[in-house]
Design a protein around this motif. Structure first.
Motif, short mmCIF file in Angstrom:
data_model
loop_
_atom_site.label_atom_id
_atom_site.label_comp_id
_atom_site.label_asym_id
_atom_site.label_seq_id
_atom_site.Cartn_x
_atom_site.Cartn_y
_atom_site.Cartn_z
N ASN A 8 -6.18 5.60 -15.23
CA ASN A 8 -4.52 6.17 -15.47
C ASN A 8 -4.17 6.91 -14.56
N ALA A 9 -4.76 6.95 -13.55
CA ALA A 9 -3.99 7.08 -11.86
C ALA A 9 -2.73 6.44 -12.03
N MET A 10 -1.77 6.79 -11.41
CA MET A 10 -1.07 6.83 -10.98
C MET A 10 -0.86 5.93 -9.49
N THR A 11 0.10 5.07 -9.78
CA THR A 11 -0.18 3.33 -8.33
C THR A 11 1.11 4.81 -7.28
N LEU A 12 0.51 3.75 -5.96
CA LEU A 12 1.71 3.78 -4.94
C LEU A 12 2.20 3.75 -5.46
N PRO A 13 3.35 2.91 -5.76
CA PRO A 13 4.25 2.96 -6.34
C PRO A 13 5.22 4.22 -6.56
N GLN A 14 4.01 4.03 -7.75
CA GLN A 14 4.56 5.18 -9.17
C GLN A 14 4.86 6.29 -8.52
N LEU A 15 3.74 6.92 -7.43
CA LEU A 15 3.83 7.93 -6.77
C LEU A 15 4.90 8.39 -5.60
N ILE A 16 5.58 6.76 -4.77
CA ILE A 16 6.60 7.02 -4.09
C ILE A 16 7.86 7.49 -5.57
N GLU A 17 7.42 7.00 -6.27
CA GLU A 17 9.01 6.95 -7.07
C GLU A 17 9.20 8.57 -7.97
N LEU A 18 7.85 8.73 -8.25
CA LEU A 18 7.74 10.56 -8.22
C LEU A 18 8.07 11.36 -6.94
N ALA A 19 7.74 10.87 -5.92
CA ALA A 19 8.31 12.27 -5.25
C ALA A 19 10.01 11.95 -4.75
N ARG A 20 10.32 10.52 -5.23
CA ARG A 20 12.08 11.08 -5.12
C ARG A 20 12.29 11.32 -6.04
N GLU A 21 12.15 11.44 -7.39
CA GLU A 21 12.48 12.06 -8.33
C GLU A 21 12.11 13.86 -8.06
N GLN A 22 10.94 13.71 -7.74
CA GLN A 22 11.25 15.49 -7.45
C GLN A 22 11.88 16.55 -6.04
N GLY A 23 13.37 15.01 -5.40
CA GLY A 23 13.49 15.52 -4.10
C GLY A 23 13.00 15.83 -2.50
N VAL A 24 11.59 15.08 -2.63
CA VAL A 24 10.69 14.93 -1.87
C VAL A 24 11.55 13.87 -0.65
N LYS A 25 11.88 14.42 0.61
CA LYS A 25 12.40 14.28 1.43
C LYS A 25 11.60 13.25 2.32
N LEU A 26 12.06 11.83 2.47
CA LEU A 26 11.80 10.43 3.00
C LEU A 26 12.52 9.95 4.11
N VAL A 27 11.40 10.42 5.04
CA VAL A 27 12.08 10.13 6.56
C VAL A 27 11.33 9.11 7.61
N ALA A 28 11.95 7.76 7.31
CA ALA A 28 11.61 6.91 8.11
C ALA A 28 11.94 7.42 10.34
N CYS A 29 10.87 7.13 11.02
CA CYS A 29 11.06 7.81 11.87
C CYS A 29 12.12 6.22 12.87
N THR A 30 13.04 6.81 13.41
CA THR A 30 14.44 5.56 14.01
C THR A 30 13.41 5.04 14.94
N MET A 31 12.45 5.96 16.14
CA MET A 31 11.83 5.50 17.28
C MET A 31 11.44 4.59 17.05
N THR A 32 9.95 4.78 16.17
CA THR A 32 8.88 4.09 15.58
C THR A 32 9.43 1.89 15.21
N MET A 33 11.07 2.65 14.47
CA MET A 33 11.87 1.72 13.71
C MET A 33 11.90 0.75 14.63
N ASP A 34 12.87 0.85 15.62
CA ASP A 34 13.36 0.90 17.15
C ASP A 34 11.74 -0.65 17.66
N LEU A 35 10.82 0.55 17.95
CA LEU A 35 9.73 -0.21 18.51
C LEU A 35 9.05 -1.45 17.67
N LEU A 36 8.88 -1.80 15.78
CA LEU A 36 8.87 -2.47 15.51
C LEU A 36 9.65 -3.50 15.54
N GLY A 37 10.33 -3.21 15.39
CA GLY A 37 11.46 -3.87 15.33
C GLY A 37 12.43 -4.19 14.01
#
Length: 158
Positions: free
Chosen positions: A98-127
Motif C-alpha cells: 500500500n505504498a504510494m506510486t510516483l504519480p501519487q507522490l507527485i500529486e501529494l507534493a503538489r497538494e502540499q505546496g511543494v514547488k516543482l521547478v523545471a530547469c529551463t537551460m536543460t529544457m533547451d538542451l534536451l529540446g
C-alpha cells in the motif's frame, strides 16, 4: 515565524531515486517546511506528460524525446532494471504494501505546496518544451534554485 526550507535537485531520471526525492519532499512538507524540487537533466522526465504532445522540434530534439521515458510511470530503476522487469516488480511490491506510486507522490507534493521547478537551460538542451511537461509547474534557471537553496537548511542532490 519563518518556515524551515528544504531543497532537492532531482538530476536522476530513475524511478527509485525519484520516489526517494518525493518521499523526502512530502515528509518535509508535512513537517511544514517550504520545499523546492529543482528538476534538471534526466530528472525532468518525471515531469513529462504521459501522452505525446505535438510540438515542433529539430531532428536531435526529436531523437532525445524518443529515447527519454515519457512521464513518472515510465522511469526505469537505477539497479536491477532487467530490461524493464525491475520497475514492474518494484511497483508490484509497492502496491502489495500500500505504498504510494510516483504519480501519487507527485500529486501529494503538489497538494502540499511543494514547488516543482523545471530547469529551463536543460529544457533547451534536451529540446523539451513547456507543453510537454505537467501543467502548473514553475520554470527557472539555476540562479532561482540557488536563491532557494541559500536560505534552506537541507539541500539534497539526487
Amino acid at each position: 515565524m519563518n518556515k524551515e526550507k528544504s531543497t532537492i535537485v532531482l538530476f536522476s531520471g530513475e524511478l527509485d531515486k525519484a520516489i526517494a526525492a518525493f518521499i523526502i519532499a512530502n515528509g518535509a512538507a508535512a513537517y511544514d517546511h517550504e520545499v523546492t524540487i529543482f528538476f534538471t537533466f534526466w530528472g525532468l522526465n518525471a515531469l513529462r506528460k504521459d501522452e505525446s504532445v505535438l510540438v515542433k522540434k529539430g531532428w536531435l530534439e526529436t531523437m532525445f524525446a524518443k529515447m527519454m521515458p515519457r512521464g513518472a510511470d515510465k522511469l526505469g530503476l537505477s539497479k536491477m532494471n532487467f530490461g524493464g522487469l525491475g520497475p514492474k516488480m518494484i511497483k508490484h511490491v509497492m502496491k502489495k504494501h500500500n505504498a504510494m506510486t510516483l504519480p501519487q507522490l507527485i500529486e501529494l507534493a503538489r497538494e502540499q505546496g511543494v514547488k516543482l521547478v523545471a530547469c529551463t537551460m536543460t529544457m533547451d538542451l534536451l529540446g523539451l518544451q513547456k507543453e510537454e511537461l505537467l501543467d502548473g509547474i514553475e520554470y527557472a534557471g539555476v540562479a532561482a534554485y540557488l536563491g532557494d537553496a541559500a536560505d534552506a537548511k537541507v539541500n539534497l542532490f539526487i
